[in-house]
Write an enzyme that holds these catalytic residues in place. Structure first.
Site, PDB file in Angstrom:
ATOM      1  N   ASP A 459       0.742  -1.267   0.011  1.00  0.00           N
ATOM      2  CA  ASP A 459       0.017   0.050  -0.100  1.00  0.00           C
ATOM      3  C   ASP A 459       0.790   1.278   0.058  1.00  0.00           C
ATOM      4  O   ASP A 459       0.466   2.295  -0.677  1.00  0.00           O
ATOM      5  CB  ASP A 459      -0.916  -0.266   1.173  1.00  0.00           C
ATOM      6  CG  ASP A 459      -0.225  -0.139   2.668  1.00  0.00           C
ATOM      7  OD1 ASP A 459       0.908  -0.564   2.423  1.00  0.00           O
ATOM      8  OD2 ASP A 459      -0.858   0.307   3.477  1.00  0.00           O
ATOM      9  N   ARG A 463       5.202   4.022   6.308  1.00  0.00           N
ATOM     10  CA  ARG A 463       4.532   3.934   7.849  1.00  0.00           C
ATOM     11  C   ARG A 463       4.512   2.840   8.335  1.00  0.00           C
ATOM     12  O   ARG A 463       5.022   1.531   7.408  1.00  0.00           O
ATOM     13  CB  ARG A 463       3.385   4.741   7.782  1.00  0.00           C
ATOM     14  CG  ARG A 463       2.325   4.158   7.012  1.00  0.00           C
ATOM     15  CD  ARG A 463       0.935   4.616   7.298  1.00  0.00           C
ATOM     16  NE  ARG A 463      -0.299   4.097   6.645  1.00  0.00           N
ATOM     17  CZ  ARG A 463      -1.051   4.779   5.844  1.00  0.00           C
ATOM     18  NH1 ARG A 463      -0.848   6.012   5.637  1.00  0.00           N
ATOM     19  NH2 ARG A 463      -1.873   4.129   5.099  1.00  0.00           N
ATOM     20  N   ASP A 464       3.943   2.386   9.395  1.00  0.00           N
ATOM     21  CA  ASP A 464       3.784   1.085   9.820  1.00  0.00           C
ATOM     22  C   ASP A 464       2.879   0.070   9.194  1.00  0.00           C
ATOM     23  O   ASP A 464       1.851  -0.376   9.701  1.00  0.00           O
ATOM     24  CB  ASP A 464       3.278   1.109  11.298  1.00  0.00           C
ATOM     25  CG  ASP A 464       2.442   2.021  11.659  1.00  0.00           C
ATOM     26  OD1 ASP A 464       1.812   2.451  10.612  1.00  0.00           O
ATOM     27  OD2 ASP A 464       1.907   2.320  12.795  1.00  0.00           O
ATOM     28  N   GLU A 465       2.750   0.026   7.760  1.00  0.00           N
ATOM     29  CA  GLU A 465       1.880  -0.886   7.108  1.00  0.00           C
ATOM     30  C   GLU A 465       3.147  -1.869   6.131  1.00  0.00           C
ATOM     31  O   GLU A 465       3.149  -2.987   6.294  1.00  0.00           O
ATOM     32  CB  GLU A 465       1.040  -0.021   6.206  1.00  0.00           C
ATOM     33  CG  GLU A 465       0.217   0.640   7.231  1.00  0.00           C
ATOM     34  CD  GLU A 465      -1.391   0.541   7.009  1.00  0.00           C
ATOM     35  OE1 GLU A 465      -1.776  -0.421   6.447  1.00  0.00           O
ATOM     36  OE2 GLU A 465      -2.167   1.270   7.093  1.00  0.00           O
ATOM     37  N   ASP A 472      -5.699  -2.021  -2.998  1.00  0.00           N
ATOM     38  CA  ASP A 472      -4.869  -1.134  -3.584  1.00  0.00           C
ATOM     39  C   ASP A 472      -4.155  -1.796  -4.973  1.00  0.00           C
ATOM     40  O   ASP A 472      -4.290  -1.355  -6.100  1.00  0.00           O
ATOM     41  CB  ASP A 472      -3.679  -0.748  -2.795  1.00  0.00           C
ATOM     42  CG  ASP A 472      -4.000   0.022  -1.323  1.00  0.00           C
ATOM     43  OD1 ASP A 472      -4.831  -0.896  -0.771  1.00  0.00           O
ATOM     44  OD2 ASP A 472      -3.684   0.966  -1.039  1.00  0.00           O
ATOM     45  N   TRP A 536     -11.396  -5.513  -2.442  1.00  0.00           N
ATOM     46  CA  TRP A 536     -10.030  -5.990  -1.776  1.00  0.00           C
ATOM     47  C   TRP A 536      -9.697  -7.390  -2.090  1.00  0.00           C
ATOM     48  O   TRP A 536      -8.886  -7.577  -2.912  1.00  0.00           O
ATOM     49  CB  TRP A 536      -9.991  -5.515  -0.222  1.00  0.00           C
ATOM     50  CG  TRP A 536      -9.502  -4.228   0.201  1.00  0.00           C
ATOM     51  CD1 TRP A 536      -8.123  -4.096   0.654  1.00  0.00           C
ATOM     52  CD2 TRP A 536     -10.065  -2.945  -0.245  1.00  0.00           C
ATOM     53  NE1 TRP A 536      -8.109  -2.553   0.836  1.00  0.00           N
ATOM     54  CE2 TRP A 536      -9.235  -2.060   0.250  1.00  0.00           C
ATOM     55  CE3 TRP A 536     -11.195  -2.687  -0.884  1.00  0.00           C
ATOM     56  CZ2 TRP A 536      -9.329  -0.568   0.150  1.00  0.00           C
ATOM     57  CZ3 TRP A 536     -11.469  -1.122  -0.970  1.00  0.00           C
ATOM     58  CH2 TRP A 536     -10.664  -0.173  -0.297  1.00  0.00           C
ATOM     59  N   GLU A 756      -2.236   9.335  -0.943  1.00  0.00           N
ATOM     60  CA  GLU A 756      -2.945   8.536  -0.398  1.00  0.00           C
ATOM     61  C   GLU A 756      -4.368   9.021  -0.666  1.00  0.00           C
ATOM     62  O   GLU A 756      -5.438   8.346  -1.026  1.00  0.00           O
ATOM     63  CB  GLU A 756      -2.798   8.031   1.013  1.00  0.00           C
ATOM     64  CG  GLU A 756      -3.802   6.959   1.661  1.00  0.00           C
ATOM     65  CD  GLU A 756      -3.446   6.543   2.880  1.00  0.00           C
ATOM     66  OE1 GLU A 756      -2.460   7.237   3.644  1.00  0.00           O
ATOM     67  OE2 GLU A 756      -3.858   5.568   3.306  1.00  0.00           O
ATOM     68  N   HIS A 777       1.023   6.230  -2.132  1.00  0.00           N
ATOM     69  CA  HIS A 777      -0.123   5.074  -2.478  1.00  0.00           C
ATOM     70  C   HIS A 777      -0.302   5.249  -3.804  1.00  0.00           C
ATOM     71  O   HIS A 777      -0.851   6.369  -4.403  1.00  0.00           O
ATOM     72  CB  HIS A 777      -1.364   5.642  -1.765  1.00  0.00           C
ATOM     73  CG  HIS A 777      -1.262   4.853  -0.200  1.00  0.00           C
ATOM     74  ND1 HIS A 777      -0.544   4.994   0.663  1.00  0.00           N
ATOM     75  CD2 HIS A 777      -2.417   3.934   0.315  1.00  0.00           C
ATOM     76  CE1 HIS A 777      -1.032   4.154   1.750  1.00  0.00           C
ATOM     77  NE2 HIS A 777      -1.885   3.403   1.325  1.00  0.00           N
TER      78      HIS A 777
HETATM   79  C1  BGC Z   1      -3.755   1.008   3.584  1.00  0.00           C
HETATM   80  C2  BGC Z   1      -4.537   0.774   2.546  1.00  0.00           C
HETATM   81  C3  BGC Z   1      -5.847  -0.189   2.561  1.00  0.00           C
HETATM   82  C4  BGC Z   1      -6.548   0.451   3.495  1.00  0.00           C
HETATM   83  C5  BGC Z   1      -7.864  -0.669   3.929  1.00  0.00           C
HETATM   84  C6  BGC Z   1      -4.813   1.414   4.663  1.00  0.00           C
HETATM   85  O1  BGC Z   1      -4.354   1.698   6.106  1.00  0.00           O
HETATM   86  O2  BGC Z   1      -2.915   1.901   3.833  1.00  0.00           O
HETATM   87  O3  BGC Z   1      -4.276   1.603   1.391  1.00  0.00           O
HETATM   88  O4  BGC Z   1      -6.190  -0.346   1.164  1.00  0.00           O
HETATM   89  O5  BGC Z   1      -5.832   0.609   4.693  1.00  0.00           O
HETATM   90  O6  BGC Z   1      -8.753   0.104   4.084  1.00  0.00           O
END
Ligand code: BGC
Length: 878
Positions: A459, A463-465, A472, A536, A756, A777
């Protein structure tokens, strides 16, 4: 005539990949011939083709899109191939020699899984000395490790890839890499070693994070979601003029603490150069404190698989500039938001502790990083007083700006470079228009793809993802397939999805691999529940189908088919259990039209996430789309029984949606921009209603002062729906808007990647919020699917995927002036573009050898002009 882009399974000279049946492909350029008369593929055991193993002969059916090499493959063997092509004018050419090399296939690993005998969470060096007799003819290393490892032989790093073994659900499958180390192994004394850091498997990674701490070595949480132990497994095969030597991982290896004293993907790394062991991976090492290793029995490892992942490499090197900030900080600006590392040489007094912080944008002209949420995103380096090349090992950053502290000036820091790192993908597409801002936006979308294609389609990279978010991925996939040859990258992602689906009855999680604790003692409930969200989870069906359209590569579809079907069946069972209405009732949480501007909190609340489009409508639309993808795939693969089942099901779903959502007068009850756009783009609206729905969409746009309100699901369809339904001008109006919310607004605000949120940064330059706000994003970059398909007009044809046939249907607009797509498709090089010359439009098309395109244009009086074009360059003025 020239033969280029020789690929096996869409990879150039793949070394040690899981190939199953190798499929070779190529393109033909620089020829006056139009069509291929025949092609001959030869595969040999040797580079001079004296032992031929496979020969199609002069075949009239061999397609440059892919010839399967149906031979029994031997393990650890290189195969050489070439192709001779003869054109319809008698011109012919033989290609250079390409190759593919197998990994171990079914051969079991003789190496054992070893872990260091060191205190918990101590990142190790691991090594073994060995002797080689005779002259080295070739050497291959087959290795894997956890978390992230780098392999060394005699002090040199093997290969130019980083962050191996890549990101997978290691408890389901782990990839091993193959390295050609012929030049590193010597006759006599040798050392093979690995340095191992945390990466995805160990240290902090995954949902609900708490930052770690460099000072206390507190790792943060969640951490060690796959393993508590560092792990190494591998074999080194050396062929000399006296025979073969095999060195395997076993209890003869040694371990010692590495200088990596803290590390995680989110938080970064700390490297204490004072702890380096000199020559740790060389025979000259004099260190005598080596500890033993032990056989690892704790880590749950899935099947050991030859790699599918493309290697992660430093693909672009950027040179930063120093920025003066009002706070007098030491800040560097790369001029581009990238994913990767900052590297430099440091010549600093012993004990100097450098602290690097990474950020995406400045605020008030000063360094800023508060949108990283819990991710520390730092790099610490403690000098031992010697000059050294500095770079991280097992982490990466999403950044444009870097702030240095711990030093007073950049004296002692030299050769600073930004390494943009991502999976080794070939860029195949390019768009150029007469509008510089649009060109920058295009570049931003390419950069966001680069930055988020680091082994998994993430995504965001900062950050913390940084996880393989499915929504996405599916939104951007058609655009991604134009920009780059993504077949191999997505094949690996399909496997990631499938592995998770097998744990959850076909349900697709929100992210794949699913990054929650998966250790034996701590199985997270999300592994079997969670996920299944519309738009998704549908990535499972959409990504393989779209990639097949782009490449014509049947294997892509065959490999993805199980995952596609499992997902479509999961929705069907859900529907059956909820009244068998052939709608997918949106009664549970769905992200739906995520980040749209028409939700309950509406507009510009910087933290709002939910859009305003009816959730059951969106669920059902994706139920239809995924089911159609399976039906189409079944047809393409000749699975007639499946085709009958899924196409009938798709018809039922579409009929149910029509009953529920379209009035007899022709309105859509999901009456938002997104609802109307998806109605048109997914083919849901009955034909009698299309005109009215287009009118409704236009009316909604007008009410919004010709601005969009769409989120992740509506945006990819919005301009496509307009241009395909007689409202091309409106699509351009939206696209060329420069104020909030629009694509070019972010270009005006200095963005170098896709944001984003539409309003990630306010007009006054202030970041709008920090709860969830990344500058990188790719989802909204999906508008380039419209630019490729509608603006420039280059479209694949489902019955003949991979662009052996294409539809060229540009829809120009004077406000843009000119536009051109240049794409090295699987079938070869296409150009499709136009420019205004007064009121006339001059169209230029290039069609590759052995392909054919149907051109559909609208003349000045609105008449339709159709032509069939063969290979070559053509100009049409209307
Ligand atoms: C992410 C996204 C993702 C979404 C889901 C976010 O925190 O960065 O891009 O699709 O959560 O809702």
């Amino acid at each position: 005539m020239k033969i280029q882009r020789m690929k096996t399974n869409r990879i150039v000279n793949p070394l040690g990949f899981d190939l199953k049946t190798p499929v070779v492909s190529w393109t033909v350029e620089e020829t006056a011939a139009k069509k291929q008369l025949w092609a001959r593929v030869e595969v040999a055991a040797d580079a001079d083709f004296s032992t031929i193993l496979f020969d199609t002969g002069e075949s009239r059916t061999a397609s440059s899109l892919g010839v399967p090499v149906e031979i029994a493959l031997s393990p650890r063997t290189r195969y050489f191939w070439r192709v001779t092509v003869c054109g319809d004018n008698g011109e012919r050419a033989t290609s250079d020699t390409a190759w593919f090399e197998t990994a171990k296939l079914d051969e079991p690993f003789a190496g054992q899984r070893i872990s260091p005998c060191l205190p918990a969470d101590t990142a190790p060096y691991m090594r073994r000395a060995f002797q080689v007799e005779g002259k080295v003819l070739s050497a291959r290393a087959y290795f894997t490790g956890l978390g992230v490892y780098e392999l060394y032989v005699n002090g040199e790093k093997a290969g130019d890839e980083y962050l191996a073994p890549g990101c997978t659900a290691y408890d389901r499958w782990i990839q091993y890499q193959t390295y050609d180390v012929t030049d590193l192994v010597k006759s006599g004394e040798n050392v093979v070693g690995a340095v191992i850091g945390n990466g995805w498997a160990k240290g902090r990674f995954g949902f609900d994070g708490k930052a770690g701490c460099y000072e206390t070595n507190e790792p943060g949480s969640p951490h060690n979601i796959f393993t508590d132990e560092y792990l190494l497994l591998g074999e080194l095969h050396i062929t000399t003029d006296r025979g073969e030597t095999v060195v395997v991982t076993d209890e003869r290896w040694q371990s010692a603490p590495a200088p990596l004293t803290f590390g995680s993907i989110y938080d970064g790394e700390r490297y204490d150069a004072r702890l380096e062991i000199e020559n740790w991976a060389s025979p000259t090492c004099t260190f005598d404190g080596w500890q033993p290793v032990k056989i690892n029995t704790e880590t749950r490892l899935g099947s050991l698989t030859a790699r599918l992942s493309l290697p992660v490499k430093a693909k672009h090197i950027l040179t930063p500039k120093v920025v003066q900030t009002p706070k007098n900080e030491l800040v560097l600006d790369l001029g581009q938001n990238i994913t990767g590392w900052l590297t430099f040489t440091a010549d600093l007094p012993a004990g100097t502790e450098l602290r690097l912080q990474f950020g995406e944008l400045l605020q008030d002209d000063c360094f800023y990083r508060d949108n990283m949420r819990s991710a520390l995103c730092e790099y610490r380096y403690i000098s031992d007083g010697r000059k050294a090349f500095v770079r991280p090992i097992a982490t990466f950053y999403g950044f444009r700006f870097v702030k240095f502290s711990g030093i007073d000036s950049f004296d002692g820091i030299a050769d600073i470079e930004g390494w943009a790192m991502y999976s080794d993908l070939e860029q195949t597409g390019e768009i150029v228009t007469a509008n510089e801002k649009v060109n920058r936006l295009y570049l931003n979308s390419v950069w966001s793809q680069r930055d988020n294609f680091l082994d998994v389609p993430t995504d965001c990279p900062q950050r913390d993802e940084r996880m393989g978010w499915t929504g996405d991925a599916q939104a951007f996939c058609p655009t991604a397939n134009y920009n780059m040859d993504c077949a191999a990258f997505y094949a690996k992602y399909s496997r990631d999805l499938l592995e998770e689906q097998k744990l959850a009855d076909g349900k697709v999680p929100d992210v794949a691999p699913l990054m929650v604790s998966r250790r034996a003692d701590e199985q997270h409930p999300m592994l079997s529940s969670g996920g299944g969200h519309c738009g998704w989870a549908d990535a499972a069906a959409i990504v393989p189908w779209e990639t097949y359209l782009a490449t014509g590569n049947r294997a892509t579809l065959e490999n993805g088919y199980e995952s596609m079907k499992l997902w479509a069946d999961w929705i069907y069972r859900y529907d059956e259990a909820h009244g068998a209405t052939r709608l997918w009732p949106g009664i549970e949480f769905h992200f739906a039209d995520w980040l749209a501007l028409d939700g309950p909190e509406s507009g510009f609340n910087p933290e709002s996430v939910m859009g305003g489009t009816d959730v059951t409508f969106l669920c059902s639309a994706y139920y239809y789309k995924s089911t159609m993808c399976v039906a189409n795939a079944a047809r393409a693969l000749g699975k007639t029984a499946d085709y009958a089942v899924y196409s009938r099901r798709a018809d039922e779903i579409r009929d149910a949606i029509r009953r529920e959502y379209y009035t007899p007068g022709g309105l859509c009850a999901a009456a938002t921009q997104t609802g109307n756009a998806i109605s048109l783009d997914f083919g849901l609206a009955p034909s009698f209603a299309r005109e009215k729905i287009t009118a409704s969409l236009r009316a909604l746009l007008k009410a919004a002062n010709m601005h969009l309100k769409t989120g992740f699901l509506g945006t990819p369809s919005l301009c496509r729906a307009l241009s395909d339904n007689g409202a091309n001008k409106d699509a351009y109006t939206l696209f060329l808007n420069e104020d909030l919310p629009s694509w070019l607004y972010e270009v005006n605000m200095g963005a170098t990647t896709i944001w984003e949120r539409w309003n990630s940064v306010n007009p006054d330059g202030k970041i709008s919020g920090i709860g969830m706000n990344s500058m990188n994003h790719y989802a909204y970059g999906a508008v380039f699917e419209w630019v490729y398909k509608n603006v420039c007009g280059l479209n694949p044809v489902a019955e003949c995927p991979g662009y052996k046939r294409a539809v060229l249907r540009p829809q120009p607009d004077k406000r843009l002036g000119a536009a051109k797509a240049m794409v090295n498709t699987a079938a070869g090089y296409y150009e499709s573009g136009w420019k205004y010359d007064g009121d006339a439009v001059v169209y230029t098309f290039t069609v590759p050898f052995d392909a054919e395109a149907e051109v559909i244009l609208t003349g000045r009086d609105g008449e339709t002009v159709r032509k069939t074009l063969c290979a070559g360059t053509h100009t049409i003025t209307l």
